[in-house]
Motif scaffolding. Structure first.
Motif, PDB file in Angstrom:
ATOM      1  N   VAL A  95     -16.250 -35.689  -2.103  1.00  0.00           N
ATOM      2  CA  VAL A  95     -15.927 -36.780  -1.170  1.00  0.00           C
ATOM      3  C   VAL A  95     -17.162 -37.139  -0.359  1.00  0.00           C
ATOM      4  CG1 VAL A  95     -14.452 -37.465   0.762  1.00  0.00           C
ATOM      5  CG2 VAL A  95     -13.519 -36.064  -1.085  1.00  0.00           C
ATOM      6  N   PHE A  96     -17.908 -36.118   0.067  1.00  0.00           N
ATOM      7  CA  PHE A  96     -19.139 -36.350   0.819  1.00  0.00           C
ATOM      8  C   PHE A  96     -20.135 -37.169  -0.010  1.00  0.00           C
ATOM      9  CE2 PHE A  96     -23.530 -34.747   1.357  1.00  0.00           C
ATOM     10  CZ  PHE A  96     -23.819 -35.354   2.576  1.00  0.00           C
ATOM     11  N   ILE A  97     -20.332 -36.787  -1.265  1.00  0.00           N
ATOM     12  CA  ILE A  97     -21.275 -37.509  -2.134  1.00  0.00           C
ATOM     13  C   ILE A  97     -20.832 -38.960  -2.330  1.00  0.00           C
ATOM     14  CG2 ILE A  97     -22.163 -37.670  -4.507  1.00  0.00           C
ATOM     15  CD1 ILE A  97     -23.580 -35.594  -2.757  1.00  0.00           C
ATOM     16  N   ALA A  98     -19.544 -39.169  -2.550  1.00  0.00           N
ATOM     17  CA  ALA A  98     -19.031 -40.541  -2.695  1.00  0.00           C
ATOM     18  C   ALA A  98     -19.280 -41.338  -1.413  1.00  0.00           C
ATOM     19  CB  ALA A  98     -17.544 -40.512  -3.028  1.00  0.00           C
ATOM     20  N   SER A  99     -19.115 -40.680  -0.281  1.00  0.00           N
ATOM     21  CA  SER A  99     -19.352 -41.327   1.009  1.00  0.00           C
ATOM     22  C   SER A  99     -20.831 -41.682   1.182  1.00  0.00           C
ATOM     23  CB  SER A  99     -18.878 -40.397   2.129  1.00  0.00           C
ATOM     24  OG  SER A  99     -19.060 -40.979   3.378  1.00  0.00           O
ATOM     25  N   GLU A 100     -21.710 -40.799   0.752  1.00  0.00           N
ATOM     26  CA  GLU A 100     -23.149 -41.064   0.834  1.00  0.00           C
ATOM     27  C   GLU A 100     -23.538 -42.228  -0.081  1.00  0.00           C
ATOM     28  OE1 GLU A 100     -26.037 -39.126   2.577  1.00  0.00           O
ATOM     29  OE2 GLU A 100     -24.207 -39.412   3.745  1.00  0.00           O
ATOM     30  N   ILE A 101     -22.946 -42.277  -1.262  1.00  0.00           N
ATOM     31  CA  ILE A 101     -23.230 -43.381  -2.188  1.00  0.00           C
ATOM     32  C   ILE A 101     -22.740 -44.699  -1.603  1.00  0.00           C
ATOM     33  CG2 ILE A 101     -22.624 -44.345  -4.453  1.00  0.00           C
ATOM     34  CD1 ILE A 101     -22.667 -41.381  -5.468  1.00  0.00           C
ATOM     35  N   GLN A 153     -25.189 -46.602   0.519  1.00  0.00           N
ATOM     36  CA  GLN A 153     -26.211 -47.372  -0.202  1.00  0.00           C
ATOM     37  C   GLN A 153     -25.726 -48.766  -0.605  1.00  0.00           C
ATOM     38  OE1 GLN A 153     -29.320 -46.127  -0.416  1.00  0.00           O
ATOM     39  NE2 GLN A 153     -28.456 -44.441   0.764  1.00  0.00           N
ATOM     40  N   HIS A 154     -24.419 -48.952  -0.684  1.00  0.00           N
ATOM     41  CA  HIS A 154     -23.864 -50.233  -1.131  1.00  0.00           C
ATOM     42  C   HIS A 154     -23.469 -51.154   0.019  1.00  0.00           C
ATOM     43  CE1 HIS A 154     -23.983 -48.957  -5.263  1.00  0.00           C
ATOM     44  NE2 HIS A 154     -23.371 -47.848  -4.939  1.00  0.00           N
ATOM     45  N   CYS A 155     -23.698 -50.736   1.229  1.00  0.00           N
ATOM     46  CA  CYS A 155     -23.348 -51.561   2.387  1.00  0.00           C
ATOM     47  C   CYS A 155     -24.293 -52.753   2.485  1.00  0.00           C
ATOM     48  CB  CYS A 155     -23.404 -50.740   3.673  1.00  0.00           C
ATOM     49  SG  CYS A 155     -22.144 -49.474   3.745  1.00  0.00           S
ATOM     50  N   GLN A 156     -23.730 -53.887   2.846  1.00  0.00           N
ATOM     51  CA  GLN A 156     -24.501 -55.127   2.883  1.00  0.00           C
ATOM     52  C   GLN A 156     -25.105 -55.449   4.251  1.00  0.00           C
ATOM     53  OE1 GLN A 156     -25.075 -56.826   0.022  1.00  0.00           O
ATOM     54  NE2 GLN A 156     -24.001 -55.125  -0.938  1.00  0.00           N
ATOM     55  N   ALA A 168     -20.300 -46.456   7.683  1.00  0.00           N
ATOM     56  CA  ALA A 168     -20.293 -45.574   6.508  1.00  0.00           C
ATOM     57  C   ALA A 168     -21.047 -44.281   6.795  1.00  0.00           C
ATOM     58  CB  ALA A 168     -20.900 -46.302   5.303  1.00  0.00           C
ATOM     59  N   ILE A 169     -22.146 -44.363   7.516  1.00  0.00           N
ATOM     60  CA  ILE A 169     -22.901 -43.163   7.889  1.00  0.00           C
ATOM     61  C   ILE A 169     -22.056 -42.285   8.798  1.00  0.00           C
ATOM     62  CG2 ILE A 169     -24.884 -42.320   9.227  1.00  0.00           C
ATOM     63  CD1 ILE A 169     -26.429 -44.773   8.087  1.00  0.00           C
ATOM     64  N   ALA A 170     -21.347 -42.892   9.735  1.00  0.00           N
ATOM     65  CA  ALA A 170     -20.472 -42.118  10.633  1.00  0.00           C
ATOM     66  C   ALA A 170     -19.381 -41.400   9.839  1.00  0.00           C
ATOM     67  CB  ALA A 170     -19.856 -43.038  11.683  1.00  0.00           C
ATOM     68  N   ARG A 171     -18.784 -42.066   8.843  1.00  0.00           N
ATOM     69  CA  ARG A 171     -17.766 -41.428   8.011  1.00  0.00           C
ATOM     70  C   ARG A 171     -18.365 -40.262   7.222  1.00  0.00           C
ATOM     71  NH1 ARG A 171     -16.276 -46.773   7.331  1.00  0.00           N
ATOM     72  NH2 ARG A 171     -17.414 -46.929   5.367  1.00  0.00           N
ATOM     73  N   VAL A 173     -20.641 -33.046   7.447  1.00  0.00           N
ATOM     74  CA  VAL A 173     -21.886 -32.280   7.482  1.00  0.00           C
ATOM     75  C   VAL A 173     -21.974 -31.408   8.728  1.00  0.00           C
ATOM     76  CG1 VAL A 173     -24.407 -32.406   7.421  1.00  0.00           C
ATOM     77  CG2 VAL A 173     -23.040 -34.125   6.227  1.00  0.00           C
ATOM     78  N   GLY A 174     -22.208 -30.133   8.501  1.00  0.00           N
ATOM     79  CA  GLY A 174     -22.527 -29.203   9.568  1.00  0.00           C
ATOM     80  C   GLY A 174     -23.992 -28.828   9.438  1.00  0.00           C
TER      81      GLY A 174
END
Length: 87
Positions: A30-36, A39-42, A50-53, A58-59
């Motif tokens: 889920v974390f990796i999908a969130s990080e990807i 990259q797709h944010c306009q 998206a970064i906040a989510r 992450v700890g």
């Protein structure tokens, strides 16, 4: 933030200690999908959201330069955990 030995970690001086990101294996996909998704944010607003989510997963682990304790912060869990090496 302060280690049990009294050392104060400074946000401004990352070179004084080792630090590592910590992500639980169970939420890693889920974390990796969130990080990807970041990259797709306009635009900046959606990128910040998206970064906040993503950051909620992450700890961190810090190594105290004074006593070599590990300071562990698991994402969403309080309080910090401290680990000292066996001699």
């Amino acid at each position: 933030m302060r280690c049990r030995c009294g050392h104060t970690f400074s946000h401004g001086n990352q070179d004084e200690h080792e630090s590592y990101a910590l992500v639980n294996d169970k939420v890693y996909p889920v974390f990796i999908a969130s990080e990807i998704a970041v990259q797709h944010c306009q635009d900046d607003e959606s990128r910040a959201a998206a970064i906040a989510r993503s950051s909620q997963f992450v700890g961190f682990v810090l190594e105290c330069p004074q006593c070599s304790r590990l300071v562990v912060h698991k994402a969403g869990v309080e309080p910090l955990e401290f680990y000292k090496r066996d001699e």
